[in-house]
Design a protein around this motif. Structure first.
Motif, PDB file in Angstrom:
ATOM      1  N   THR A 189      68.974  50.001 106.658  1.00 46.11           N
ATOM      2  CA  THR A 189      67.933  51.000 106.897  1.00 46.11           C
ATOM      3  C   THR A 189      66.558  50.381 106.688  1.00 46.11           C
ATOM      4  O   THR A 189      65.645  50.573 107.505  1.00 46.11           O
ATOM      5  CB  THR A 189      68.122  52.209 105.964  1.00 46.11           C
ATOM      6  OG1 THR A 189      69.427  52.739 106.175  1.00 46.11           O
ATOM      7  CG2 THR A 189      67.076  53.266 106.210  1.00 46.11           C
ATOM      8  N   ARG A 190      66.394  49.634 105.609  1.00 46.36           N
ATOM      9  CA  ARG A 190      65.112  48.966 105.350  1.00 46.36           C
ATOM     10  C   ARG A 190      64.801  47.937 106.435  1.00 46.36           C
ATOM     11  O   ARG A 190      63.675  47.853 106.924  1.00 46.36           O
ATOM     12  CB  ARG A 190      65.130  48.285 103.982  1.00 46.36           C
ATOM     13  CG  ARG A 190      65.126  49.242 102.806  1.00 46.36           C
ATOM     14  CD  ARG A 190      64.891  48.529 101.490  1.00 46.36           C
ATOM     15  NE  ARG A 190      65.770  47.398 101.252  1.00 46.36           N
ATOM     16  CZ  ARG A 190      66.958  47.464 100.649  1.00 46.36           C
ATOM     17  NH1 ARG A 190      67.427  48.614 100.204  1.00 46.36           N
ATOM     18  NH2 ARG A 190      67.675  46.368 100.466  1.00 46.36           N
ATOM     19  N   LEU A 191      65.814  47.161 106.811  1.00 40.39           N
ATOM     20  CA  LEU A 191      65.640  46.124 107.819  1.00 40.39           C
ATOM     21  C   LEU A 191      65.223  46.731 109.160  1.00 40.39           C
ATOM     22  O   LEU A 191      64.279  46.264 109.807  1.00 40.39           O
ATOM     23  CB  LEU A 191      66.944  45.343 107.974  1.00 40.39           C
ATOM     24  CG  LEU A 191      66.947  44.149 108.900  1.00 40.39           C
ATOM     25  CD1 LEU A 191      66.114  43.027 108.296  1.00 40.39           C
ATOM     26  CD2 LEU A 191      68.370  43.678 109.124  1.00 40.39           C
ATOM     27  N   ILE A 192      65.898  47.785 109.574  1.00 39.26           N
ATOM     28  CA  ILE A 192      65.605  48.436 110.852  1.00 39.26           C
ATOM     29  C   ILE A 192      64.239  49.104 110.820  1.00 39.26           C
ATOM     30  O   ILE A 192      63.454  48.992 111.771  1.00 39.26           O
ATOM     31  CB  ILE A 192      66.713  49.440 111.210  1.00 39.26           C
ATOM     32  CG1 ILE A 192      68.007  48.676 111.507  1.00 39.26           C
ATOM     33  CG2 ILE A 192      66.304  50.322 112.376  1.00 39.26           C
ATOM     34  CD1 ILE A 192      69.236  49.542 111.531  1.00 39.26           C
ATOM     35  N   ALA A 193      63.933  49.786 109.732  1.00 39.24           N
ATOM     36  CA  ALA A 193      62.629  50.445 109.617  1.00 39.24           C
ATOM     37  C   ALA A 193      61.497  49.415 109.704  1.00 39.24           C
ATOM     38  O   ALA A 193      60.494  49.636 110.391  1.00 39.24           O
ATOM     39  CB  ALA A 193      62.537  51.223 108.314  1.00 39.24           C
ATOM     40  N   GLU A 194      61.669  48.288 109.040  1.00 37.48           N
ATOM     41  CA  GLU A 194      60.653  47.232 109.082  1.00 37.48           C
ATOM     42  C   GLU A 194      60.513  46.670 110.498  1.00 37.48           C
ATOM     43  O   GLU A 194      59.404  46.471 111.000  1.00 37.48           O
ATOM     44  CB  GLU A 194      61.024  46.117 108.111  1.00 37.48           C
ATOM     45  CG  GLU A 194      60.029  44.988 108.053  1.00 37.48           C
ATOM     46  CD  GLU A 194      60.453  43.907 107.071  1.00 37.48           C
ATOM     47  OE1 GLU A 194      60.295  42.729 107.416  1.00 37.48           O
ATOM     48  OE2 GLU A 194      60.942  44.244 105.979  1.00 37.48           O
ATOM     49  N   ALA A 195      61.643  46.442 111.175  1.00 33.33           N
ATOM     50  CA  ALA A 195      61.602  45.887 112.531  1.00 33.33           C
ATOM     51  C   ALA A 195      60.948  46.863 113.503  1.00 33.33           C
ATOM     52  O   ALA A 195      60.150  46.457 114.355  1.00 33.33           O
ATOM     53  CB  ALA A 195      63.015  45.545 112.993  1.00 33.33           C
ATOM     54  N   LEU A 196      61.271  48.143 113.402  1.00 35.19           N
ATOM     55  CA  LEU A 196      60.682  49.128 114.306  1.00 35.19           C
ATOM     56  C   LEU A 196      59.189  49.297 114.045  1.00 35.19           C
ATOM     57  O   LEU A 196      58.403  49.452 114.978  1.00 35.19           O
ATOM     58  CB  LEU A 196      61.399  50.473 114.188  1.00 35.19           C
ATOM     59  CG  LEU A 196      62.835  50.490 114.714  1.00 35.19           C
ATOM     60  CD1 LEU A 196      63.488  51.827 114.410  1.00 35.19           C
ATOM     61  CD2 LEU A 196      62.880  50.169 116.192  1.00 35.19           C
ATOM     62  N   LYS A 233      57.170  46.961 112.858  1.00 30.47           N
ATOM     63  CA  LYS A 233      56.548  45.754 113.400  1.00 30.47           C
ATOM     64  C   LYS A 233      56.496  45.826 114.919  1.00 30.47           C
ATOM     65  O   LYS A 233      55.495  45.486 115.525  1.00 30.47           O
ATOM     66  CB  LYS A 233      57.322  44.522 112.957  1.00 30.47           C
ATOM     67  CG  LYS A 233      56.714  43.213 113.401  1.00 30.47           C
ATOM     68  CD  LYS A 233      57.520  42.065 112.856  1.00 30.47           C
ATOM     69  CE  LYS A 233      57.070  40.691 113.162  1.00 30.47           C
ATOM     70  NZ  LYS A 233      56.193  40.390 114.184  1.00 30.47           N
ATOM     71  N   SER A 234      57.557  46.317 115.532  1.00 23.71           N
ATOM     72  CA  SER A 234      57.611  46.439 116.981  1.00 23.71           C
ATOM     73  C   SER A 234      56.522  47.371 117.491  1.00 23.71           C
ATOM     74  O   SER A 234      55.879  47.091 118.501  1.00 23.71           O
ATOM     75  CB  SER A 234      58.984  46.960 117.413  1.00 23.71           C
ATOM     76  OG  SER A 234      59.017  47.172 118.792  1.00 23.71           O
TER      77      SER A 234
END
Length: 58
Positions: A30-37, A39-40
């Protein structure tokens, strides 16, 4: 119907449980995806035409 190629967010959500199991951290994906989105969203600023700036033509 959209394919997973057109919806990376849906693919990421489907991968959260296996990623969390592998990392033994129930919130890692969840943290990884939230950070990637996040940044995107910052990296892909929209042009007036609504297209991502990286895809816009002169």
């Amino acid at each position: 119907m959209r394919s997973s190629r057109e919806s990376p967010e849906a693919t990421a959500v489907l991968l959260t449980e296996p990623i969390n199991r592998i990392t033994d951290d129930r919130d890692f994906a969840t943290r990884l995806i939230a950070e990637a989105l996040t940044k995107s969203d910052h990296d892909w600023q929209r042009t007036p035409s609504g297209r991502p700036a990286a895809c816009a033509t002169a």
